[in-house]
Scaffold this active site. Sequence first.
Site, PDB file in Angstrom:
ATOM      1  CB  SER A 169      26.433  47.718-109.156  1.00 24.57           C
ATOM      2  OG  SER A 169      26.906  46.077-109.042  1.00 24.57           O
ATOM      3  CG  ASN A 171      32.009  44.787-120.318  1.00 27.52           C
ATOM      4  OD1 ASN A 171      32.000  43.662-121.490  1.00 27.52           O
ATOM      5  ND2 ASN A 171      33.060  44.979-119.201  1.00 27.52           N
ATOM      6  CD1 TRP A 172      26.589  44.656-124.308  1.00 25.79           C
ATOM      7  CD2 TRP A 172      26.504  43.977-126.091  1.00 25.79           C
ATOM      8  NE1 TRP A 172      25.830  45.952-125.112  1.00 25.79           N
ATOM      9  CE2 TRP A 172      25.751  45.312-126.158  1.00 25.79           C
ATOM     10  CE3 TRP A 172      26.892  43.190-126.821  1.00 25.79           C
ATOM     11  CZ2 TRP A 172      24.716  45.858-127.134  1.00 25.79           C
ATOM     12  CZ3 TRP A 172      26.123  43.706-128.134  1.00 25.79           C
ATOM     13  CH2 TRP A 172      24.959  44.689-128.030  1.00 25.79           C
ATOM     14  CE  LYS A 173      30.754  42.539-116.242  1.00 26.37           C
ATOM     15  NZ  LYS A 173      31.308  42.464-115.421  1.00 26.37           N
ATOM     16  N   GLY A 215      28.219  47.173-116.920  1.00 31.13           N
ATOM     17  CA  GLY A 215      28.337  45.905-117.617  1.00 31.13           C
ATOM     18  C   GLY A 215      26.413  45.774-117.392  1.00 31.13           C
ATOM     19  N   GLY A 216      25.980  45.139-116.533  1.00 35.85           N
ATOM     20  CA  GLY A 216      24.621  43.821-116.628  1.00 35.85           C
ATOM     21  C   GLY A 216      23.609  45.041-116.721  1.00 35.85           C
ATOM     22  N   GLY A 263      28.889  43.656-110.943  1.00 37.99           N
ATOM     23  CA  GLY A 263      28.376  42.710-110.810  1.00 37.99           C
ATOM     24  C   GLY A 263      27.580  42.599-109.283  1.00 37.99           C
ATOM     25  CG  HIS A 296      36.840  44.421-117.374  1.00 39.83           C
ATOM     26  ND1 HIS A 296      36.709  43.365-115.759  1.00 39.83           N
ATOM     27  CD2 HIS A 296      35.821  44.760-117.373  1.00 39.83           C
ATOM     28  CE1 HIS A 296      35.616  43.383-115.241  1.00 39.83           C
ATOM     29  NE2 HIS A 296      34.764  44.421-115.901  1.00 39.83           N
ATOM     30  CD  GLU A 341      34.356  40.188-115.267  1.00 47.11           C
ATOM     31  OE1 GLU A 341      33.819  40.593-116.633  1.00 47.11           O
ATOM     32  OE2 GLU A 341      32.873  41.058-114.287  1.00 47.11           O
ATOM     33  CD  GLU A 375      34.647  48.348-114.465  1.00 45.10           C
ATOM     34  OE1 GLU A 375      33.179  48.918-114.739  1.00 45.10           O
ATOM     35  OE2 GLU A 375      35.205  47.067-114.486  1.00 45.10           O
TER      36      GLU A 375
HETATM   37  C1  PEP Z   1      31.700  45.827-115.755  1.00 48.05           C
HETATM   38  O1  PEP Z   1      31.589  44.224-115.934  1.00 48.05           O
HETATM   39  O2  PEP Z   1      32.302  47.100-116.027  1.00 48.05           O
HETATM   40  C2  PEP Z   1      30.502  46.023-114.709  1.00 48.05           C
HETATM   41  C3  PEP Z   1      30.434  47.559-114.156  1.00 48.05           C
HETATM   42  O3  PEP Z   1      30.352  45.306-114.420  1.00 48.05           O
HETATM   43  P1  PEP Z   1      28.406  45.619-113.247  1.00 48.05           P
HETATM   44  O4  PEP Z   1      27.661  47.457-113.806  1.00 48.05           O
HETATM   45  O5  PEP Z   1      27.394  44.704-114.079  1.00 48.05           O
HETATM   46  O6  PEP Z   1      28.500  45.763-112.104  1.00 48.05           O
END
Ligand code: PEP
Length: 243
Positions: free
Chosen positions: A206, A10-12, A227-228, A171, A93, A95, A165
């Site tokens: 993470s 997920n590049w957000k 994500g990151g 994050g 998600h 967010e 999640e």
């Molecule tokens: C996400 O945005 O779904 C996520 C899991 O982010 P991260 O891996 O950065 O925690």
Amino acid sequence: MSRRPLIAGNWKMNTTRNDALALASALTDADLPQNVDVAVFPPSIWIEAVRRALGQDIHLGAQDCSAEVKGAFTGQVAAVQLRELCDMVIVGHSERRRDAYESDELVGRKAAAALAAGLTPIACVGESLEVREAGEAENVVGSQVDAIVQAIGDVPASEFVLAYEPIWAIGTGRSASSEDAQSMCAFIRSRIGAGGPDVRILYGGSVVPDNAGAYLAQADVDGLLVGGASLKADQFLAIVAAC
Ligand code: PEP
């Protein structure tokens, strides 16, 4: 029961157009293992360009879709419109639940709209730290799962994906232990009922190359939502290689 692993990036709201194309090219040029599904979710404005740069064997998705089919919904994108460009979509998600006040009921409707359009939804669930510390994580996650399952009706369980999640792990660098991830994914599977054994359930929060293998070794963790670490081709590929 063998469920094919899925690693989803997920590049957000990150990447310029050039960044997105470079990332897509790096993944396309890599030697991906045959036993795993890989998917990327760029910002929607780059989906079409990424599609052209991406190898056929990498799935492509959007980070959200509308629950509506068409009409006066300014700023929203319908699942049927996305289907012209890609094959998957993330819904619910945390967010979006936080920033766009998306309810469990709306997330369920989005998952149903995605399925009706021929997209595979990755529907996200997860609890806040406050909820976990109050011992209510299963209650909250259970209700989120119920809303999704109820909305999508009798669609075969193999056609959708759930992602656990925990909000406090996204994050933050504070990942859930692999035991906690397994325990919640097993709970989610049992909550789904008869289709449970067929549903792919991902862990997200993470995830980095160093911890990916421990999650993937768990019986009820069928893949990872990243994500990151999905923004760096070498890290994302190392996570894929952990399958
Ligand atoms: C996400 O945005 O779904 C996520 C899991 O982010 P991260 O891996 O950065 O925690």
